[in-house]
Design an enzyme around this catalytic site. Structure first.
Site, short mmCIF file in Angstrom:
data_model
loop_
_atom_site.label_atom_id
_atom_site.label_comp_id
_atom_site.label_asym_id
_atom_site.label_seq_id
_atom_site.Cartn_x
_atom_site.Cartn_y
_atom_site.Cartn_z
N ARG A 298 19.40 62.27 44.42
CA ARG A 298 18.98 61.51 45.61
C ARG A 298 20.16 61.46 46.59
NH1 ARG A 298 16.09 58.28 41.57
NH2 ARG A 298 13.96 57.90 42.28
N ARG A 334 17.60 66.84 46.51
CA ARG A 334 16.59 66.45 47.50
C ARG A 334 17.27 66.18 48.82
NH1 ARG A 334 13.18 61.10 46.37
NH2 ARG A 334 15.08 60.00 46.88
N GLU A 435 4.55 63.63 46.63
CA GLU A 435 4.53 62.17 46.49
C GLU A 435 3.56 61.54 47.48
OE1 GLU A 435 8.48 60.58 47.18
OE2 GLU A 435 8.97 62.16 48.58
N ASP A 459 6.30 57.06 44.55
CA ASP A 459 5.57 56.95 45.81
C ASP A 459 4.12 57.38 45.66
OD1 ASP A 459 7.32 55.81 47.72
OD2 ASP A 459 8.49 57.64 47.70
N ARG A 469 5.08 49.46 46.08
CA ARG A 469 5.79 49.52 44.81
C ARG A 469 6.79 48.39 44.62
NH1 ARG A 469 9.29 55.12 45.86
NH2 ARG A 469 11.14 54.31 44.86
N CYS A 506 9.84 63.78 38.94
CA CYS A 506 11.11 63.03 39.00
C CYS A 506 10.88 61.56 39.26
CB CYS A 506 12.03 63.64 40.06
SG CYS A 506 11.28 63.70 41.69
#
Ligand code: PEP
Ligand code: MG
Length: 575
Positions: A298, A334, A435, A459, A469, A506
């Site tokens: 990330r 990412r 996502e 997500d 979430r 992931c």
């Protein structure tokens, strides 16, 4: 008084220790007219000295635990305190307006902040506004005689009690002293949970109002395995929690034996077990836990832990360190996913009604305001590619055209670098996170163009179920095992396989021990999770038969309509 609470078990482990409240104290004050200005100036000087002392101590600690770069922010803070303009203006205001030091401090700080924030063409000066805000808080606390929490100065075993923890606050916690943390808000996939897992600190989140129930120094027992928290536990309860902690440690030791084992099912099928990271420092934990790859880096943490947009060279160094640290094992990086609950202090984001549905991730990268930063990141990645096995993926893709645009920019930067004579690896894979439900439904079309998918269930679930979430009130709708979610995932995996591509996952579901058997049965190729879940998952896969899991998945996908039915099936097939 003993009090029992139940929250969300967000990071495994058990702890019993004293509470350390990480909440902002009340810094309100009354504006007063004072006759004796000298007295106010003396109070101000004392508060400035106390603040400087505190900051140099914090800086020293931060330097030792986080390195000189991360600690340099405190130099900027100390510079504000010794700025003659700043201090003399406060003193002048005390004298001329016959005000108390608190009121003069606030007035002068506000005027500096307004000026700096107004310098929209000078990001460096805009950042100084944040420094002044921070420092003013500290001086004000010293004037009012209240203590600001300073996690960097903790020097005994504690459990942190907070409303929520930002990633940078979480990163500052010293594992040696911080035995757990418990918070009012947050859930299994909130960023505080992700960080807790990476740092291997037990965490219970979403406790509602624990900051109001606990005082500094109260004893707390917290279980990140069950979500139970007891304030001021009696002796028997303390012993119970300690025993649970020891049992968990023993189990971990058993899993540790699988560190160098291959990830094979009982009938010999291999799945790739990967780990998620937030910073290059996490690579050590990835290797310690025997991961075969990094399935999600990330990179936004690189942006969040900085006081400016990381330069191409700074990013190159970070990516190189991760690729080298993995010794040729695959690393999925990412591109930055800012927005939603992730903000940057130096990047103005518009206030949005629904930040999770707003201007975030690839949407920023593909906009005029984000193009330069996107290109910088891609160049840094391309340059680093020669140091390992790089896979790049774009977050929050909804449209095939978004992927095409991102890929075109990638190709352009690659061509630029090649024409500049820069070496670039020839085996870089470029994929997307799935996502957003639109991408999951249209996976067959995406699969023709991407090299791989990585399913972001954190997500994907919130968007499919229309359930935030982070919102405790609707957490009952956040159902990873809902057949609708399973069908979306199955659709993505099948679509990829039909085009000869692979699919990873992931989101937190990839490391969820109940979901793993279902995902194995659907043929998910790569599972990427917090490093701390890797060995446990390897142990689970080792005892399951892949053909039997296929049968389980088929039944769950075709014969169930509720989570309960899915759970009954999983139980039946994994006993
Ligand atoms: C996800 O959405 O599942 C994911 C892995 O990304 P993040 O949690 O960073 O949004
Ligand atoms: Mg996501």
């Amino acid at each position: 008084m003993t009090e029992k609470l139940k929250g969300i078990a967000a990071s495994a482990g058990v702890a019993v220790a004293k509470a350390y409240l990480l909440v902002q104290p009340d810094l309100s004050f009354e504006t007063k007219t004072v006759e004796n200005s000298d007295n106010e100036e003396t109070r101000l000087d004392a508060a400035l000295t106390a603040s400087t002392d505190e900051l140099s101590l914090i800086k020293e600690k931060a330097e030792a635990s986080l390195g000189a770069d991360a600690a340099s922010v405190f130099d900027a803070h100390m510079m504000v305190l010794s700025d003659p303009d700043f201090v003399s203006q406060i003193k002048d205001t005390i004298k001329s307006k016959k005000e108390n030091a608190e009121a003069a401090l606030k007035e002068v700080a506000d005027s500096f902040i307004t000026i700096f924030e107004g310098m929209t063409d000078n990001p460096y000066m805009q950042e100084r506004a944040a420094d002044i805000k921070d420092v003013t808080k500290r001086v004000m606390a010293n004037l009012l005689g209240v203590k600001l929490p300073s996690p960097a100065l903790i020097n005994e075993e504690v459990i942190i009690v907070a409303d929520d923890l930002t990633p940078s606050e979480t990163a500052q916690l010293d594992k040696k002293y911080v035995k757990a943390f418990v918070t009012n808000i947050g859930g299994k996939t909130s960023h505080s949970a992700i960080m807790a897992n990476t740092l291997e600190i037990p965490a219970v989140l979403g406790l509602g109002n624990i900051t109001e129930l606990v005082k500094n120094g109260d004893l707390i027992a917290a279980s990140g395995l069950t979500g139970e928290v007891v304030i001021n536990p009696d002796e028997a309860t303390q012993a119970e929690f300690k025993a649970a902690g020891e049992a968990y440690a023993k189990q971990k030791a058993e899993w540790a034996q699988l560190k160098n084992a291959e990830t094979l099912t009982a009938d010999g099928k291999h799945f790739e077990l990967a780990a998620n990271i937030g910073t290059p420092k996490d690579v050590e934990g990835v290797n310690d836990n025997g991961s075969e790859a990094i399935g999600l880096y990330r990179t936004e943490f690189l942006y969040m832990d900085s006081d400016h947009f990381p330069t191409e060279d700074e990013q190159y160094e970070a990516y190189k360190a991760v690729l080298e640290g993995m010794n040729g094992k695959p690393v999925v990086v990412r591109t930055m996913d800012i927005g939603g609950d992730k903000k940057l202090p130096y990047f103005q984001m518009p206030e949005e009604m629904n930040p999770f549905l707003g201007w975030r991730a690839l949407r920023i990268s593909l906009s005029e305001g984000g193009d330069a930063m996107f290109r910088t990141q891609l160049r840094a990645l391309l340059r680093a590619s020669v140091h390992g096995r790089l896979r790049i993926m774009f977050p929050m893709v909804a449209l095939v055209s978004e992927f095409r645009k991102a890929k075109a920019i990638y190709d352009e930067e690659k061509a630029n670098l090649i024409s500049e004579g820069t070496a670039i690896a020839d085996n870089i894979e470029v994929g997307i996170m799935v996502e957003i439900p639109a991408a999951a439904v249209l996976a067959d079309q995406f699969a023709k163009e991407v090299d791989f998918f990585s399913i972001g269930t954190n997500d994907l679930i919130q968007y499919t179920m229309a359930a935030d979430r982070m919102n405790e009130k609707v957490s009952y709708l956040y159902q990873p095992y809902n057949p609708s979610i399973l069908r979306l995932i199955d659709n993505v995996i099948k679509a990829a396989h039909a085009e000869g591509k692979w699919t990873g996952m992931c989101g937190a579901m990839a490391g969820d021990q109940t979901a793993v058997p279902l995902l194995m049965g659907m043929g998910l190729d790569e599972f990427s999770m917090s490093a701390t879940s890797v060995l446990q998952t390897r142990a689970l896969m080792k005892r399951l038969d892949s053909k039997k899991m296929e049968e389980l998945a088929h039944k769950a996908l075709t014969e169930t309509s509720t989570v309960e039915e899915v759970l009954t099936l999983v139980d039946e097939y994994t006993k």
